[in-house]
Scaffold this motif. Structure first.
Motif, short mmCIF file in Angstrom:
data_model
loop_
_atom_site.label_atom_id
_atom_site.label_comp_id
_atom_site.label_asym_id
_atom_site.label_seq_id
_atom_site.Cartn_x
_atom_site.Cartn_y
_atom_site.Cartn_z
N LEU A 196 0.82 -1.20 0.00
CA LEU A 196 0.00 0.00 0.00
C LEU A 196 0.86 1.26 0.00
N LYS A 197 0.43 2.25 -0.74
CA LYS A 197 1.06 3.55 -0.70
C LYS A 197 0.61 4.29 0.55
N ASP A 198 1.51 5.07 1.11
CA ASP A 198 1.17 5.90 2.27
C ASP A 198 0.55 7.20 1.77
N THR A 199 -0.73 7.43 2.05
CA THR A 199 -1.39 8.66 1.60
C THR A 199 -1.72 9.61 2.74
N HIS A 200 -1.47 9.20 3.98
CA HIS A 200 -1.86 10.02 5.13
C HIS A 200 -0.74 10.89 5.69
N GLY A 201 0.47 10.76 5.15
CA GLY A 201 1.57 11.59 5.62
C GLY A 201 1.81 11.46 7.11
N ASP A 202 1.95 12.59 7.80
CA ASP A 202 2.29 12.60 9.22
C ASP A 202 1.07 12.53 10.14
N TYR A 203 -0.12 12.45 9.58
CA TYR A 203 -1.31 12.51 10.44
C TYR A 203 -1.44 11.31 11.38
N PRO A 204 -1.23 10.07 10.92
CA PRO A 204 -1.24 8.97 11.90
C PRO A 204 -0.17 9.14 12.97
N GLY A 205 1.02 9.61 12.57
CA GLY A 205 2.09 9.82 13.54
C GLY A 205 1.75 10.88 14.57
N ALA A 206 1.07 11.93 14.12
CA ALA A 206 0.66 12.99 15.05
C ALA A 206 -0.35 12.45 16.07
N MET A 207 -1.28 11.62 15.61
CA MET A 207 -2.25 11.04 16.55
C MET A 207 -1.56 10.07 17.51
N ARG A 208 -0.62 9.29 17.02
CA ARG A 208 0.10 8.37 17.90
C ARG A 208 0.85 9.15 19.00
N LYS A 209 1.39 10.29 18.63
CA LYS A 209 2.13 11.10 19.61
C LYS A 209 1.20 11.63 20.69
N VAL A 210 0.02 12.13 20.29
CA VAL A 210 -0.96 12.61 21.27
C VAL A 210 -1.36 11.46 22.20
N ALA A 211 -1.56 10.28 21.64
CA ALA A 211 -1.95 9.13 22.45
C ALA A 211 -0.88 8.81 23.49
N ARG A 212 0.39 8.85 23.07
CA ARG A 212 1.49 8.55 24.00
C ARG A 212 1.59 9.61 25.09
N GLU A 213 1.59 10.87 24.68
CA GLU A 213 1.85 11.95 25.64
C GLU A 213 0.69 12.18 26.59
N TYR A 214 -0.52 11.85 26.17
CA TYR A 214 -1.68 12.10 27.02
C TYR A 214 -2.29 10.81 27.58
N GLY A 215 -1.61 9.68 27.34
CA GLY A 215 -2.07 8.42 27.90
C GLY A 215 -3.43 7.98 27.41
N VAL A 216 -3.68 8.17 26.11
CA VAL A 216 -4.97 7.82 25.52
C VAL A 216 -4.86 6.45 24.83
N PRO A 217 -5.78 5.53 25.08
CA PRO A 217 -5.76 4.26 24.35
C PRO A 217 -5.84 4.52 22.85
N LEU A 218 -5.03 3.80 22.08
CA LEU A 218 -4.93 4.01 20.64
C LEU A 218 -5.29 2.75 19.87
N ILE A 219 -6.14 2.90 18.87
CA ILE A 219 -6.40 1.85 17.89
C ILE A 219 -5.72 2.28 16.60
N ASP A 220 -4.68 1.59 16.22
CA ASP A 220 -3.91 2.01 15.04
C ASP A 220 -4.54 1.40 13.79
N LEU A 221 -5.63 2.02 13.36
CA LEU A 221 -6.34 1.51 12.19
C LEU A 221 -5.53 1.66 10.91
N THR A 222 -4.63 2.64 10.87
CA THR A 222 -3.77 2.77 9.69
C THR A 222 -2.92 1.52 9.53
N ALA A 223 -2.32 1.07 10.63
CA ALA A 223 -1.50 -0.15 10.58
C ALA A 223 -2.36 -1.39 10.34
N LEU A 224 -3.50 -1.47 11.03
CA LEU A 224 -4.35 -2.65 10.91
C LEU A 224 -4.91 -2.80 9.50
#
Length: 438
Positions: free
Chosen positions: A312-340
């Motif tokens: 698959l081509k990556d079409t979302h750029g840094d947006y999944p990474g930005a959400m992952r960072k918010v999840a880490r820094e704020y302790g939010v459970p994350l469902i990584d649908l981009t990866a899944l």
């Protein structure tokens, strides 16, 4: 005989329908359950539906001109084709209990609510077998308190999610004996905030994962899906959808947030994954927590764009990474649908993955004179597979939300289901125009 049936119907409407017409919203949770019994020998309990009649001013009836598709038996009705039954009700959560089964023949029972939310899928019963199932349906209005309103797009205004009634769709072959609708207040709610990949798609062949998770959840939770086609975090907020959620969400509820597809198209000062997208994610998370609710984040589903190597081509750029960072820094459970979904689509491959998207030749559906070749929006099969990805992730998060899954799931995106085994009946209402967003 015809005159006798007409009199029964008239008596039923005269006796019971005034209680449905113009009910004060503030009193709805103190009302007794509404009970409907179907069949030529329908008993005296509640509303006796001895012959099909159209939905109208009385506030109940078979909707979308499907009353002529209803086959009345002695103790039930059977849907000869998909039929809709509507009841005029106000905003809130309602427990729906449906008694299924035909005395005369085997039945295969599928029930959808409002804008194609799957509540019960293909419950097979033998002739004479009766089974009772219950689920919770969320009804909503545009009103926010006494002043503000959700700002709907024009094409949303006619959707079943936003009218003043509860509508149930019974697929062909479904046999219904009895229906009980009870308002419920003290119930956990899962609120969904997202775009066209999440929303309850009102018309086929379009579908989204938010309307497929409902069939796997038990009767102790309601799903309030406020996602909207074409929505970004900023437009979701601007159209007052987030304000609506905040007006309803309570301690112990859940808010699942998935955005990215439309956010990444925004250009200009202050826009971008590390700017307004990150800031708004933090705002949504913070305000949900202030209400005592638990937020969860889900990165955007992948688009179906393959390279010549089958990746698959990556079409979302840094947006999944930005959400992952918010999840880490704020302790939010994350469902990584981009990866899944990357694993899911690559497991199918380029050719087979088409079966999960709205890709159909011209004239497959009524009014569709051109080919549909969408690589973002799912059909029923694809939406169901994404829902399984979401539910499987919830099952492993241990946030408490997993307790509301009916039975443990055993699903992995690297071993997805095959389209040839998909049999869920499609809904009969279609539109060829794709949802907003991409």
């Amino acid at each position: 005989m015809y005159k006798l049936r007409f009199c029964c119907i008239a008596l039923c409407l005269w006796t019971f329908l005034p209680s449905l017409w113009g009910r004060p919203q503030a009193d709805k949770h103190q009302e007794a359950p509404l009970t409907f019994t179907f069949g030529q020998n329908a008993d005296q309990e509640g509303h006796r539906i001895v012959s099909p009649f159209p939905y109208g001013q009385g506030g109940i009836g078979f909707d979308f001109n499907t009353e002529n598709k209803v086959l009345m038996e002695r103790e039930s009705f059977v849907a000869g084709e998909p039929v809709y039954f509507s009841v005029r009700l106000s905003e809130g959560n309602y427990k729906v209990t449906v008694e299924l089964g035909s005395d005369n023949s085997a039945s295969n029972n599928t029930v959808k609510a409002e804008s194609k939310r799957i509540m019960l899928a293909e419950e097979a019963l033998e002739a004479g077998q009766v089974k009772t199932e219950s689920f919770v349906v969320n009804l909503r209005s545009v009103q926010i308190g006494k002043g503000e309103k959700v700002r709907l797009k024009d094409r949303e205004k006619s959707q079943l999610n936003w009218d003043d009634k509860l509508t149930l769709e019974f697929s062909k072959g479904t046999a219904v004996r009895k229906l009980v609708i009870s308002p419920v207040t003290d119930i956990t709610t899962l609120f969904l905030a997202g775009d066209s990949t999440v929303t309850d798609q009102d018309l086929g062949p379009w579908a989204s994962w938010g309307q497929f998770v409902t069939q796997y959840l038990n009767g102790n939770i309601a799903v309030a899906n406020y996602a909207s086609s074409g929505a970004s975090l900023s437009s979701f907020k601007a159209r007052k959808r987030f304000d609506k959620i905040l007006s309803l969400i309570r301690k112990g509820d859940y808010l699942l947030i998935e955005f990215g597809h439309n956010d990444e198209k925004q250009k200009g000062e202050g826009k971008g994954p590390w700017l307004n997208y990150t800031d708004l994610l933090i705002e949504f998370v913070t305000k949900a927590r202030e209400k005592g609710a638990l937020p969860l984040l889900a990165t955007p589903t992948q688009r179906r764009h393959f390279t010549s190597e089958g990746k698959l081509k990556d079409t979302h750029g840094d947006y999944p990474g930005a959400m992952r960072k918010v999840a880490r820094e704020y302790g939010v459970p994350l469902i990584d649908l981009t990866a899944l979904t990357t694993v899911l689509y690559e497991s199918w491959g380029d050719k087979m993955s088409r079966k999960a998207f709205v890709q159909y030749p011209a004239n497959t559906f009524p009014g569709q004179d051109k080919e549909l070749a969408d690589n973002t929006h799912f059909n029923d099969f694809g939406a169901h597979e994404i829902a399984l990805c979401v539910l499987n992730a919830i099952q492993s998060q241990h946030t408490g939300l997993e307790e509301y899954i009916r039975t443990p799931l055993n699903y992995s995106p690297d071993r997805p289901n095959d389209f040839k085994d998909w049999t869920l009946p499609m809904s009969p209402r279609f539109e060829p125009a794709k949802p907003d967003g991409n």
